[in-house]
Design an enzyme around this catalytic site. Structure first.
Site, PDB file in Angstrom:
ATOM      1  N   ASP A  20       7.190  -5.632  -3.246  1.00 13.62           N
ATOM      2  CA  ASP A  20       7.697  -4.411  -2.650  1.00 13.62           C
ATOM      3  C   ASP A  20       8.411  -4.808  -1.354  1.00 13.62           C
ATOM      4  OD1 ASP A  20       7.894  -1.585  -2.007  1.00 13.62           O
ATOM      5  OD2 ASP A  20       6.250  -1.929  -0.607  1.00 13.62           O
ATOM      6  N   ASP A  22       9.421  -2.311   1.875  1.00 16.43           N
ATOM      7  CA  ASP A  22       8.902  -1.668   3.087  1.00 16.43           C
ATOM      8  C   ASP A  22       7.370  -1.728   3.109  1.00 16.43           C
ATOM      9  OD1 ASP A  22      11.258   0.778   4.058  1.00 16.43           O
ATOM     10  OD2 ASP A  22      11.565  -0.691   2.482  1.00 16.43           O
ATOM     11  N   ASP A 185       2.053  -2.427  -0.941  1.00 24.95           N
ATOM     12  CA  ASP A 185       1.103  -1.817  -0.004  1.00 24.95           C
ATOM     13  C   ASP A 185       0.810  -0.357  -0.317  1.00 24.95           C
ATOM     14  OD1 ASP A 185       3.813  -1.152   0.862  1.00 24.95           O
ATOM     15  OD2 ASP A 185       2.853  -0.229   2.597  1.00 24.95           O
TER      16      ASP A 185
END
Length: 233
Positions: A20, A22, A185
């Site tokens: 991922d 961001d 996250d």
């Protein structure tokens, strides 16, 4: 590292690692927060401190605007406010954005180990490209799948599987999802990875709110800092 409460290791190197963006590779919260506060200021709303908005940065424009406007962010103004946010973000997309500590060294090590890498993000292509061109360590990665690359985005597994197909074409050998890792996250990251048949790694140093029940996400592994990814094999 643990899986289902038991000590668990991969046992061998993954055939690819997908990340991922961001909250996993990049700390984009300051610039996203600046865009949010510009929109809030235009509407004479109280501004948000970075510590308050940071856990919502992985939720994109909708999550941040919902934080800022609450129930006043609705079907009547959603399109207008989101466009305002994106316009401000485009003006300042990579001013205070930085790689998380250890990420550049991690990518160098993975490259030395000849492990294929890709980015799979829900960030639209325009803003992803604007950011990546300022971050050489990420711009070198051969495959980037964005939120609008396909007609679906995470938590749908299709973007992750598409990244594997692109990596296979780039390296000219099969990159199979079941032998790959996906690192993210957010809950949508873990769900997408699981649905794609990948082993999943929760970047617990990222944008996770205090109320998030990360155990319920059922990630295979969790890392408190990027370098711990290398401890899995």
């Amino acid at each position: 590292m643990s899986r289902n409460g038991e000590v668990y290791m991969l046992g061998k190197r993954p055939n690819a690692i997908l990340f991922d963006l961001d909250g996993t590779l990049l700390d984009t919260a300051p610039d996203l927060g600046h865009a949010l506060n510009r929109v809030l200021a235009d509407s004479n709303r109280p501004l948000k401190e970075l510590i308050e908005l940071r856990p919502y940065a992985s939720h994109g424009s909708h999550g941040l605007l919902k934080l800022g406007f609450g129930d006043d962010y609705n079907e009547l103004n959603r399109t207008q406010l989101r466009q305002q946010f994106l316009d401000y973000y485009e003006q300042r997309v990579c001013v205070d954005t930085t790689l998380f500590a250890e990420v550049e060294e991690l990518l160098q090590t993975l490259s030395q180990q000849q492990i294929p890498m890709a980015i799979v993000t829900n960030k639209p292509t325009l803003y992803t490209q604007l950011v990546l061109r300022e971050i050489p360590a990420l711009a070198r990665l051969p495959v980037v799948v964005c939120g609008d690359t396909l007609s679906v985005a995470k938590p749908d597994p299709a973007p992750l599987l598409h990244a594997c197909a692109l990596l296979s074409a780039h390296y000219q050998y099969p990159i199979e999802a079941q032998h790959a890792l996906y690192v993210g996250d957010a809950e949508r990251d873990i769900e997408a990875g699981r649905r794609a048949g990948m082993r999943t790694v929760l970047a617990s140093y990222g944008y996770i709110a205090a109320h998030d029940d990360v155990q319920a996400w059922r990630a295979d592994f969790a890392i408190a800092q990027p370098s711990q990814l290398l401890d899995l094999w």
